[in-house]
Design a protein around this motif. Structure first.
Motif, PDB file in Angstrom:
ATOM      1  N   MET A   1     -31.304   0.646   6.639  1.00  0.00           N
ATOM      2  CA  MET A   1     -31.421  -0.809   6.424  1.00  0.00           C
ATOM      3  C   MET A   1     -31.900  -1.446   5.006  1.00  0.00           C
ATOM      4  O   MET A   1     -32.827  -0.423   4.480  1.00  0.00           O
ATOM      5  CB  MET A   1     -32.621  -1.393   7.431  1.00  0.00           C
ATOM      6  N   ILE A   2     -31.109  -2.253   4.463  1.00  0.00           N
ATOM      7  CA  ILE A   2     -31.584  -2.661   2.954  1.00  0.00           C
ATOM      8  C   ILE A   2     -32.966  -3.422   3.059  1.00  0.00           C
ATOM      9  O   ILE A   2     -33.291  -4.241   4.066  1.00  0.00           O
ATOM     10  CB  ILE A   2     -30.419  -3.658   2.805  1.00  0.00           C
ATOM     11  N   ASP A   3     -33.771  -3.264   2.044  1.00  0.00           N
ATOM     12  CA  ASP A   3     -35.153  -3.796   1.833  1.00  0.00           C
ATOM     13  C   ASP A   3     -34.697  -5.120   1.219  1.00  0.00           C
ATOM     14  O   ASP A   3     -34.559  -5.306   0.285  1.00  0.00           O
ATOM     15  CB  ASP A   3     -36.045  -2.995   0.920  1.00  0.00           C
ATOM     16  N   THR A   4     -35.032  -6.342   2.060  1.00  0.00           N
ATOM     17  CA  THR A   4     -34.669  -7.438   1.485  1.00  0.00           C
ATOM     18  C   THR A   4     -35.812  -7.975   0.767  1.00  0.00           C
ATOM     19  O   THR A   4     -35.506  -9.215  -0.001  1.00  0.00           O
ATOM     20  CB  THR A   4     -34.146  -8.475   2.792  1.00  0.00           C
ATOM     21  N   THR A   5     -37.005  -7.363   0.822  1.00  0.00           N
ATOM     22  CA  THR A   5     -38.318  -8.089   0.071  1.00  0.00           C
ATOM     23  C   THR A   5     -38.014  -8.273  -1.543  1.00  0.00           C
ATOM     24  O   THR A   5     -38.461  -8.951  -1.837  1.00  0.00           O
ATOM     25  CB  THR A   5     -39.265  -7.361   0.299  1.00  0.00           C
ATOM     26  N   ILE A   6     -36.939  -7.227  -1.721  1.00  0.00           N
ATOM     27  CA  ILE A   6     -36.842  -7.613  -3.336  1.00  0.00           C
ATOM     28  C   ILE A   6     -35.989  -8.667  -3.842  1.00  0.00           C
ATOM     29  O   ILE A   6     -35.999  -9.205  -4.825  1.00  0.00           O
ATOM     30  CB  ILE A   6     -36.350  -6.155  -3.941  1.00  0.00           C
ATOM     31  N   PHE A   7     -35.392  -9.300  -2.643  1.00  0.00           N
ATOM     32  CA  PHE A   7     -34.694 -10.353  -2.985  1.00  0.00           C
ATOM     33  C   PHE A   7     -35.359 -11.890  -3.017  1.00  0.00           C
ATOM     34  O   PHE A   7     -34.750 -13.138  -3.019  1.00  0.00           O
ATOM     35  CB  PHE A   7     -33.207 -10.615  -1.983  1.00  0.00           C
ATOM     36  N   GLN A   8     -36.465 -11.688  -2.345  1.00  0.00           N
ATOM     37  CA  GLN A   8     -37.246 -12.965  -2.219  1.00  0.00           C
ATOM     38  C   GLN A   8     -37.445 -13.810  -3.607  1.00  0.00           C
ATOM     39  O   GLN A   8     -37.829 -13.094  -4.439  1.00  0.00           O
ATOM     40  CB  GLN A   8     -38.596 -12.723  -1.515  1.00  0.00           C
ATOM     41  N   ASP A   9     -37.239 -15.233  -3.393  1.00  0.00           N
ATOM     42  CA  ASP A   9     -37.429 -15.910  -4.464  1.00  0.00           C
ATOM     43  C   ASP A   9     -36.255 -15.817  -5.572  1.00  0.00           C
ATOM     44  O   ASP A   9     -36.351 -16.176  -6.676  1.00  0.00           O
ATOM     45  CB  ASP A   9     -38.725 -15.807  -5.141  1.00  0.00           C
ATOM     46  N   LYS A  10     -35.214 -15.035  -5.233  1.00  0.00           N
ATOM     47  CA  LYS A  10     -34.164 -14.731  -6.337  1.00  0.00           C
ATOM     48  C   LYS A  10     -33.007 -15.972  -5.901  1.00  0.00           C
ATOM     49  O   LYS A  10     -32.914 -16.453  -5.002  1.00  0.00           O
ATOM     50  CB  LYS A  10     -33.364 -13.419  -6.127  1.00  0.00           C
ATOM     51  N   LYS A  11     -32.632 -16.116  -6.996  1.00  0.00           N
ATOM     52  CA  LYS A  11     -31.587 -17.265  -7.159  1.00  0.00           C
ATOM     53  C   LYS A  11     -29.887 -16.777  -7.465  1.00  0.00           C
ATOM     54  O   LYS A  11     -30.006 -15.897  -8.520  1.00  0.00           O
ATOM     55  CB  LYS A  11     -31.786 -18.352  -8.343  1.00  0.00           C
ATOM     56  N   ALA A  12     -29.006 -17.098  -6.843  1.00  0.00           N
ATOM     57  CA  ALA A  12     -27.598 -16.678  -7.192  1.00  0.00           C
ATOM     58  C   ALA A  12     -26.822 -18.070  -7.595  1.00  0.00           C
ATOM     59  O   ALA A  12     -26.908 -19.204  -7.171  1.00  0.00           O
ATOM     60  CB  ALA A  12     -27.136 -16.009  -6.012  1.00  0.00           C
ATOM     61  N   VAL A  13     -25.762 -17.470  -8.450  1.00  0.00           N
ATOM     62  CA  VAL A  13     -24.773 -18.631  -8.408  1.00  0.00           C
ATOM     63  C   VAL A  13     -23.406 -17.958  -8.232  1.00  0.00           C
ATOM     64  O   VAL A  13     -23.170 -16.665  -8.524  1.00  0.00           O
ATOM     65  CB  VAL A  13     -24.503 -19.004  -9.975  1.00  0.00           C
ATOM     66  N   TYR A  14     -22.320 -18.696  -7.570  1.00  0.00           N
ATOM     67  CA  TYR A  14     -21.180 -18.148  -7.344  1.00  0.00           C
ATOM     68  C   TYR A  14     -20.009 -18.782  -8.101  1.00  0.00           C
ATOM     69  O   TYR A  14     -20.002 -20.029  -8.116  1.00  0.00           O
ATOM     70  CB  TYR A  14     -20.933 -18.304  -5.724  1.00  0.00           C
ATOM     71  N   TYR A  15     -19.037 -18.010  -8.405  1.00  0.00           N
ATOM     72  CA  TYR A  15     -17.690 -18.469  -9.129  1.00  0.00           C
ATOM     73  C   TYR A  15     -16.602 -17.851  -8.426  1.00  0.00           C
ATOM     74  O   TYR A  15     -16.348 -16.570  -8.515  1.00  0.00           O
ATOM     75  CB  TYR A  15     -18.144 -18.397 -10.492  1.00  0.00           C
ATOM     76  N   THR A  16     -15.647 -18.881  -8.142  1.00  0.00           N
ATOM     77  CA  THR A  16     -14.514 -18.283  -7.362  1.00  0.00           C
ATOM     78  C   THR A  16     -13.194 -18.848  -8.033  1.00  0.00           C
ATOM     79  O   THR A  16     -12.964 -19.841  -8.350  1.00  0.00           O
ATOM     80  CB  THR A  16     -14.528 -18.971  -5.722  1.00  0.00           C
ATOM     81  N   LEU A  17     -12.414 -17.671  -8.212  1.00  0.00           N
ATOM     82  CA  LEU A  17     -10.886 -18.118  -8.905  1.00  0.00           C
ATOM     83  C   LEU A  17     -10.017 -17.720  -7.747  1.00  0.00           C
ATOM     84  O   LEU A  17      -9.965 -16.904  -7.018  1.00  0.00           O
ATOM     85  CB  LEU A  17     -10.661 -17.529  -9.967  1.00  0.00           C
ATOM     86  N   GLY A  18      -8.669 -18.764  -7.690  1.00  0.00           N
ATOM     87  CA  GLY A  18      -7.614 -18.211  -7.105  1.00  0.00           C
ATOM     88  C   GLY A  18      -7.473 -18.928  -5.552  1.00  0.00           C
ATOM     89  O   GLY A  18      -7.949 -20.294  -5.577  1.00  0.00           O
ATOM     90  N   CYS A  19      -7.181 -18.292  -4.665  1.00  0.00           N
ATOM     91  CA  CYS A  19      -6.701 -18.891  -3.337  1.00  0.00           C
ATOM     92  C   CYS A  19      -7.645 -19.338  -2.398  1.00  0.00           C
ATOM     93  O   CYS A  19      -8.866 -19.050  -2.570  1.00  0.00           O
ATOM     94  CB  CYS A  19      -5.808 -17.882  -2.560  1.00  0.00           C
ATOM     95  N   LYS A  20      -7.512 -20.173  -1.297  1.00  0.00           N
ATOM     96  CA  LYS A  20      -8.488 -20.585  -0.338  1.00  0.00           C
ATOM     97  C   LYS A  20      -9.075 -19.527   0.229  1.00  0.00           C
ATOM     98  O   LYS A  20     -10.365 -19.586   0.644  1.00  0.00           O
ATOM     99  CB  LYS A  20      -7.664 -21.464   0.595  1.00  0.00           C
ATOM    100  N   LEU A  21      -8.488 -18.165   0.491  1.00  0.00           N
ATOM    101  CA  LEU A  21      -8.971 -17.287   1.265  1.00  0.00           C
ATOM    102  C   LEU A  21     -10.209 -16.617   0.262  1.00  0.00           C
ATOM    103  O   LEU A  21     -10.976 -16.328   0.764  1.00  0.00           O
ATOM    104  CB  LEU A  21      -7.761 -16.203   1.324  1.00  0.00           C
TER     105      LEU A  21
END
Length: 439
Positions: A1-21
């Protein structure tokens, strides 16, 4: 099981190229990270994690991917950068060598991206984790809401066709799919959220069933029974897999729209053979004729590639004349791009860039004529439109069941609402029809 506590208060950005899939898959990645406590950045914020989902359909797409990665690394200094998608599967070491990239994940690993983040530690060189295309087996479910009102439901992935110009089987692996029961549950979830329209996406969706012993026809029949969904659209289906049973079903369906997208790629039989396509122009013409016989008002979009190796001027003229002769609505025209490792590179005849451009322009002009004629045939008719939010200063708009884009002259209703309208004339830039609300 992954320890999600290290992700608290973290921020992400997503960038997608290409098709609708790809967009659907990025949405699922984003949901998994959100569930682990990682939120999407707000305007002006710097991200702790950057996720780039790449495309590799052309050489230009590869270049755009590299440019996007460089820009995101610069815009979010110190962020943990993950790159996945088709380009990542095909060229993992090339991407891992880009300064700032920490992790490159192939097609098999993409669906479990959250489990590869570790402690978000940055090292001097990126790590690439991929699986050989022939060994890719996993199917990750994805269902995303688009930027307007429709949802995109991934039903299939991979391809077994190995057309001579294409790298998709190497980028996405063999054909595989989700179970119908699971996909129906996802559609029910969309309905529960208030979604009214779903687009079925995949790489070769007509090949649905390879991994579950089911068929695409079985799938659409069961999806058609999901209460609350008003509209389904089939994103793209190979002509040899678009059976007469499917066409007849759509013509009588409660929820599947009279809207088809069928890749032709070339209107010349000799070029189709060089491409290693699984049909000829006679079969394609028969599918179009069957659709129009059962649904004269149906919208038919067609993909065409110009300038493939072996496409002589005579072959292109033959293709042009065939496309001109068939009753399709719109062409999506692509210039051939040479891809390393494909069989097309063994064909001697090469089309110049200038000639590719000239051929593209001729087909785009033909496409404009066909689309305007299709729109003109519907002026004065009644139609149902699913409304969409408009940008500031732009009228409310939406699409009819047969995919005519419509401007609405009344703003006294919300988006994601089906309204009855009377279709009027073309607007100024001929991009859609004006309309009047019918009470």
């Amino acid at each position: 099981m992954i320890d999600t506590t290290i992700f608290q208060d973290k921020k992400a950005v997503y960038y997608t190229l290409g098709c609708k899939l790809n967009y659907a898959e990025t949405s699922s990645i984003g949901k998994a990270l959100k569930d682990a406590g990682i939120r999407t950045i707000r305007k002006g914020e710097k991200a702790d994690i950057v996720v780039v989902n790449t495309c590799s359909v052309t050489e230009v797409a590869d270049k755009k991917c590299r440019q996007a990665i460089h820009k995101l690394v610069k815009s979010h200094p110190g962020a943990f950068v993950v790159v996945t998608g088709c380009y990542a599967q095909l060229k993992p070491d090339t991407i891992a060598d880009i300064d700032g990239v920490d992790l490159v994940l192939g097609a098999e690993q993409k669906g479990d991206l959250i489990n590869y983040l570790g402690k978000l530690e940055k090292f001097s060189h990126g790590e690439a984790l991929t699986t050989a295309a022939k060994d890719i087996r996993s199917f990750s479910h994805s269902c995303s809401r688009g930027d307007r009102t429709r949802y995109f439901l991934k039903v299939q992935d991979g391809c077994d066709y190995f057309c001579s110009y294409c790298t998709i089987p190497f980028a996405r692996g063999r054909s595989r799919n989700g179970k119908i029961s699971e996909l129906v549950d996802l559609a029910k979830g969309v309905a529960a959220e208030g979604g009214k329209e779903i687009v079925l996406t995949g790489v070769n969706i007509g090949d649905f069933g390879k991994s579950t012993g089911e068929t695409f026809f079985d799938l659409i029949k069961q999806l058609d029974e999901v209460e609350g969904i008003e509209r389904y659209r089939i994103s793209s289906i190979e002509p040899n897999l678009l059976t007469d049973d499917i066409i007849e079903f759509v013509s009588k369906s409660k929820r599947f729209m009279p809207h088809f997208h069928i890749p032709l790629q070339s209107g010349c039989d000799e070029v189709l053979k060089l491409m290693r396509r699984k049909y000829d122009t006679s079969l394609f013409a028969s599918k179009v004729a069957t659709i129009k016989r059962l649904m004269p008002h149906a919208f038919i979009g067609v993909d065409v590639i110009v300038g493939t190796r072996g496409e002589t001027p005579e072959y292109f003229e033959s293709a042009y004349q065939f496309i001109e002769s068939i009753d399709v609505t719109q062409l999506h025209v692509f210039s051939y791009s040479e891809r390393p490792g494909t069989q097309a590179l063994k064909i001697d005849y090469v089309v110049s860039s200038e000639e590719k451009h000239s051929r593209s322009q001729r087909l785009l002009t033909l496409s404009d004529e066909k689309l305007k004629n299709f729109y003109a045939d519907h002026i004065g008719k009644e139609a149902k439109v699913l409304t969409e939010k408009s940008k500031l200063g732009i009228p409310m708009h939406g699409f009819t069941e047969n995919y005519i884009r419509v401007e609405l002259d009344d703003h006294n209703f919300d988006d994601n609402t089906i309204v009855n309208v009377r279709l009027g004339d073309l607007n100024e830039d001929c991009s859609c029809l004006k309309s009047t609300l019918i009470e």
